[in-house]
Structures are given as C-alpha cells and as structure tokens.
Scaffold this motif. Structure first.
Motif, short mmCIF file in Angstrom:
data_model
loop_
_atom_site.label_atom_id
_atom_site.label_comp_id
_atom_site.label_asym_id
_atom_site.label_seq_id
_atom_site.Cartn_x
_atom_site.Cartn_y
_atom_site.Cartn_z
N GLN A 78 0.70 -1.25 -0.07
CA GLN A 78 0.04 0.28 0.33
C GLN A 78 1.19 0.97 -0.25
N GLU A 79 1.98 1.51 0.73
CA GLU A 79 3.24 2.26 0.57
C GLU A 79 3.88 2.85 -0.41
N PHE A 80 3.55 1.50 -1.21
CA PHE A 80 4.85 1.42 -2.84
C PHE A 80 3.55 1.73 -3.51
N MET A 81 2.52 1.45 -3.59
CA MET A 81 1.50 2.04 -4.44
C MET A 81 1.72 3.53 -4.13
N GLN A 82 1.54 4.15 -3.11
CA GLN A 82 1.40 5.39 -2.62
C GLN A 82 2.70 6.43 -3.48
N THR A 83 3.51 5.64 -3.46
CA THR A 83 5.12 6.69 -3.36
C THR A 83 5.34 6.01 -3.86
N TYR A 84 5.51 4.55 -5.18
CA TYR A 84 6.60 4.42 -6.18
C TYR A 84 5.43 4.53 -7.13
N ILE A 85 4.42 4.17 -7.20
CA ILE A 85 3.29 3.31 -8.59
C ILE A 85 3.04 5.00 -8.84
N LEU A 86 1.99 5.21 -8.21
CA LEU A 86 1.23 6.08 -9.24
C LEU A 86 1.26 7.55 -9.08
N PRO A 87 2.44 7.73 -8.30
CA PRO A 87 3.23 9.12 -9.79
C PRO A 87 3.97 8.53 -11.03
N ARG A 88 3.91 7.13 -11.15
CA ARG A 88 4.49 7.03 -12.72
C ARG A 88 3.35 6.42 -13.78
N ILE A 89 2.13 6.48 -13.11
CA ILE A 89 1.09 6.61 -14.13
C ILE A 89 1.62 7.33 -15.16
N LYS A 90 2.16 7.04 -16.64
CA LYS A 90 1.74 7.79 -17.69
C LYS A 90 0.76 8.67 -17.80
N PRO A 91 0.99 9.86 -18.06
CA PRO A 91 0.26 10.74 -18.74
C PRO A 91 -0.90 10.59 -19.97
N GLN A 92 -0.75 9.78 -20.68
CA GLN A 92 -1.78 9.15 -21.65
C GLN A 92 -2.05 7.95 -21.24
N THR A 93 -1.90 6.95 -19.94
CA THR A 93 -2.44 5.85 -20.00
C THR A 93 -3.59 5.81 -19.91
N PRO A 94 -4.28 6.11 -18.65
CA PRO A 94 -5.57 6.42 -18.49
C PRO A 94 -6.30 6.82 -19.51
N THR A 95 -6.23 7.52 -20.96
CA THR A 95 -6.89 7.97 -21.83
C THR A 95 -6.88 6.65 -23.10
N VAL A 96 -5.99 5.94 -23.11
CA VAL A 96 -5.89 4.72 -23.75
C VAL A 96 -6.58 3.97 -22.92
N LEU A 97 -6.55 3.45 -22.13
CA LEU A 97 -7.48 2.37 -21.38
C LEU A 97 -8.61 2.06 -21.42
N ASN A 98 -9.16 3.72 -20.97
CA ASN A 98 -10.59 4.29 -21.90
C ASN A 98 -11.29 4.33 -22.56
N LYS A 99 -10.37 4.68 -23.74
CA LYS A 99 -10.43 4.38 -25.21
C LYS A 99 -10.88 2.85 -25.18
N HIS A 100 -10.18 2.15 -25.27
CA HIS A 100 -10.59 0.55 -25.39
C HIS A 100 -11.64 -0.14 -24.47
N LYS A 101 -11.77 0.43 -23.26
CA LYS A 101 -12.80 0.51 -22.46
C LYS A 101 -14.28 0.48 -22.96
N ASN A 102 -14.54 1.79 -23.24
CA ASN A 102 -15.53 2.16 -24.07
C ASN A 102 -15.71 1.65 -25.85
N GLN A 103 -14.79 0.92 -26.29
CA GLN A 103 -15.03 0.30 -27.63
C GLN A 103 -15.40 -1.41 -27.17
N GLY A 104 -15.61 -1.72 -25.70
CA GLY A 104 -15.95 -2.51 -25.32
C GLY A 104 -15.26 -4.08 -25.75
N ASP A 105 -14.13 -2.86 -25.57
CA ASP A 105 -12.75 -4.54 -25.29
C ASP A 105 -12.78 -5.44 -24.20
#
Length: 217
Positions: A78-105
């Motif tokens: 839980q601490e690792f996620m907050q301090t090391y992982i969340l800051p490293r999610i690339k800016p376009q990652t949510p956009t691309v994931l949402n595109k595929h979710k919206n396509q029903g993939d």
C-alpha cells in the motif's frame, strides 16, 4: 469487441515496478542496501538487453516475499503504491485504457513482473485481467520458485494461449502495447502491435515493420 493487451513496466508506467519494488525495500531497510542495489541493477540491465535469466532473477526477487509475512507485505505494498507507483503512471495511460473500455474491448495486463507486485496496480488501473509471473506458494507462504511457466518472452505467448482457452476468447482483432524487445514474440502474433516509448532495439524493429510507434508520456 477485441482483446487489448498491455505490458506494464515502461509501457503503462514510466519505470519498472519490479525494479522500484527493490528500491522501496532498500529504502525501508528490509534488505541489505549495497548487495540488493547491485543485484537489482545487474538483473535490470540484463532485462533491457533481452538476456535475463528469469528463473535466476525470480529466485532473487521472490526471496524478500518468502521472508516477510503476507500481512506485512500487503501493508508495505500500500505504501509502495502511493510513493512509487502512482507518480509513475504515464499521463496518456488513462486515456488509452478508457478508449479501449469504451470500445467494449477486453483489457489484459500481461507482464513478466510477479503478481504480488502487479495485481494491485492492475486493480488501480481498472483492469480485471492480469497474466503475470506467479510465485509458488506453499502453506500460505511465498517461496523463491516460479509456479508454472514464467510470463516472459515466449512464455507470454504460452501463458496468453492458456488464458484464451480458459476464457473461451480469441486473438481476433487483438492489440498489444509494449516498450520492450523482450515482448517481440507476442507483438508478432497480434493483429495490431503498438510500440510505446520503446527501447532502442524494439524501435528499430517497429520502424522496419511499419508498426505504430507512440508515447504515453
């Protein structure tokens, strides 16, 4: 509806979660700093060159999991996620994931990094399906051995084929997003290979084969 496959490290994340977990353990003084940093860097360089011995690396990276209680490991993650992982999610990652979710993939993270590290990351990103290297568990405790086939290089193809059979799914219309030359075997069999912030060798291959090359940064 198609299958949208995503590598995790250096693709959806700006960094390698396995390597950063090692850095986190060092910062918490749970492993010998000099010894662990040296080995962690050694294996990471092997990975980038495409020469990693996944069994040797897993024995190294699973060792702390085998020595720490599951409860403490979950708290540490839980601490690792907050301090090391969340800051490293690339800016376009949510956009691309949402595109595929919206396509029903059907979205799947397929990664060489072990499931202890990657399952909570997949959950945070809203991706139900994860294919990862699995540490063997005996009597409720992690060991230093791999359960089954490691999800690495050609092993990703094998593990994906097993997943497809289990889920009665197919590769028709499939996508795969990756940064790494290690993922060439899987990139070669999907309908739409997409190269994301690639290493030098994969960029060269992607350019020659006229694959889409993009950045999530």
């Amino acid at each position: 509806m198609a299958l949208a496959l995503f590598d995790l490290d250096n693709t959806l994340l700006d960094g390698d979660s396995d390597y950063e977990w090692g850095n986190f353990l060092v910062s918490k003084k749970l492993v010998d700093a000099d010894e662990y940093e040296k080995a962690n860097t050694y294996f990471y360089e092997q990975y980038k060159q495409g020469t990693l011995d996944i069994v040797e690396f897993s024995a190294f990276s699973f060792k702390p999991l085998s020595l720490i209680s599951r409860e403490e490991l979950n708290n540490l993650h839980q601490e690792f996620m907050q301090t090391y992982i969340l800051p490293r999610i690339k800016p376009q990652t949510p956009t691309v994931l949402n595109k595929h979710k919206n396509q029903g993939d059907t979205l799947v993270i397929i990664t060489a990094t072990n499931s202890f590290i990657t399952r909570p990351i997949a959950t945070h990103l809203g991706i139900e399906h994860l294919i990862a290297t699995e540490p063997k568990i005996i009597d409720g405790k992690y060991t230093t051995e791999i359960e089954g086939i490691p999800c690495f290089q050609e092993g990703k193809v094998t593990r994906l084929n097993d997943w497809l059979k289990m889920n009665n799914d197919s590769m028709e219309g499939s996508y795969f997003y990756s940064d790494s030359i290690n993922d060439l075997p899987l990139l070669e069999i999907v309908d739409t290979p997409i190269v994301v912030d690639p290493d030098e060798r994969l960029r060269e291959v992607g350019t020659k084969r006229e694959w889409e090359i993009t950045s999530f940064k």
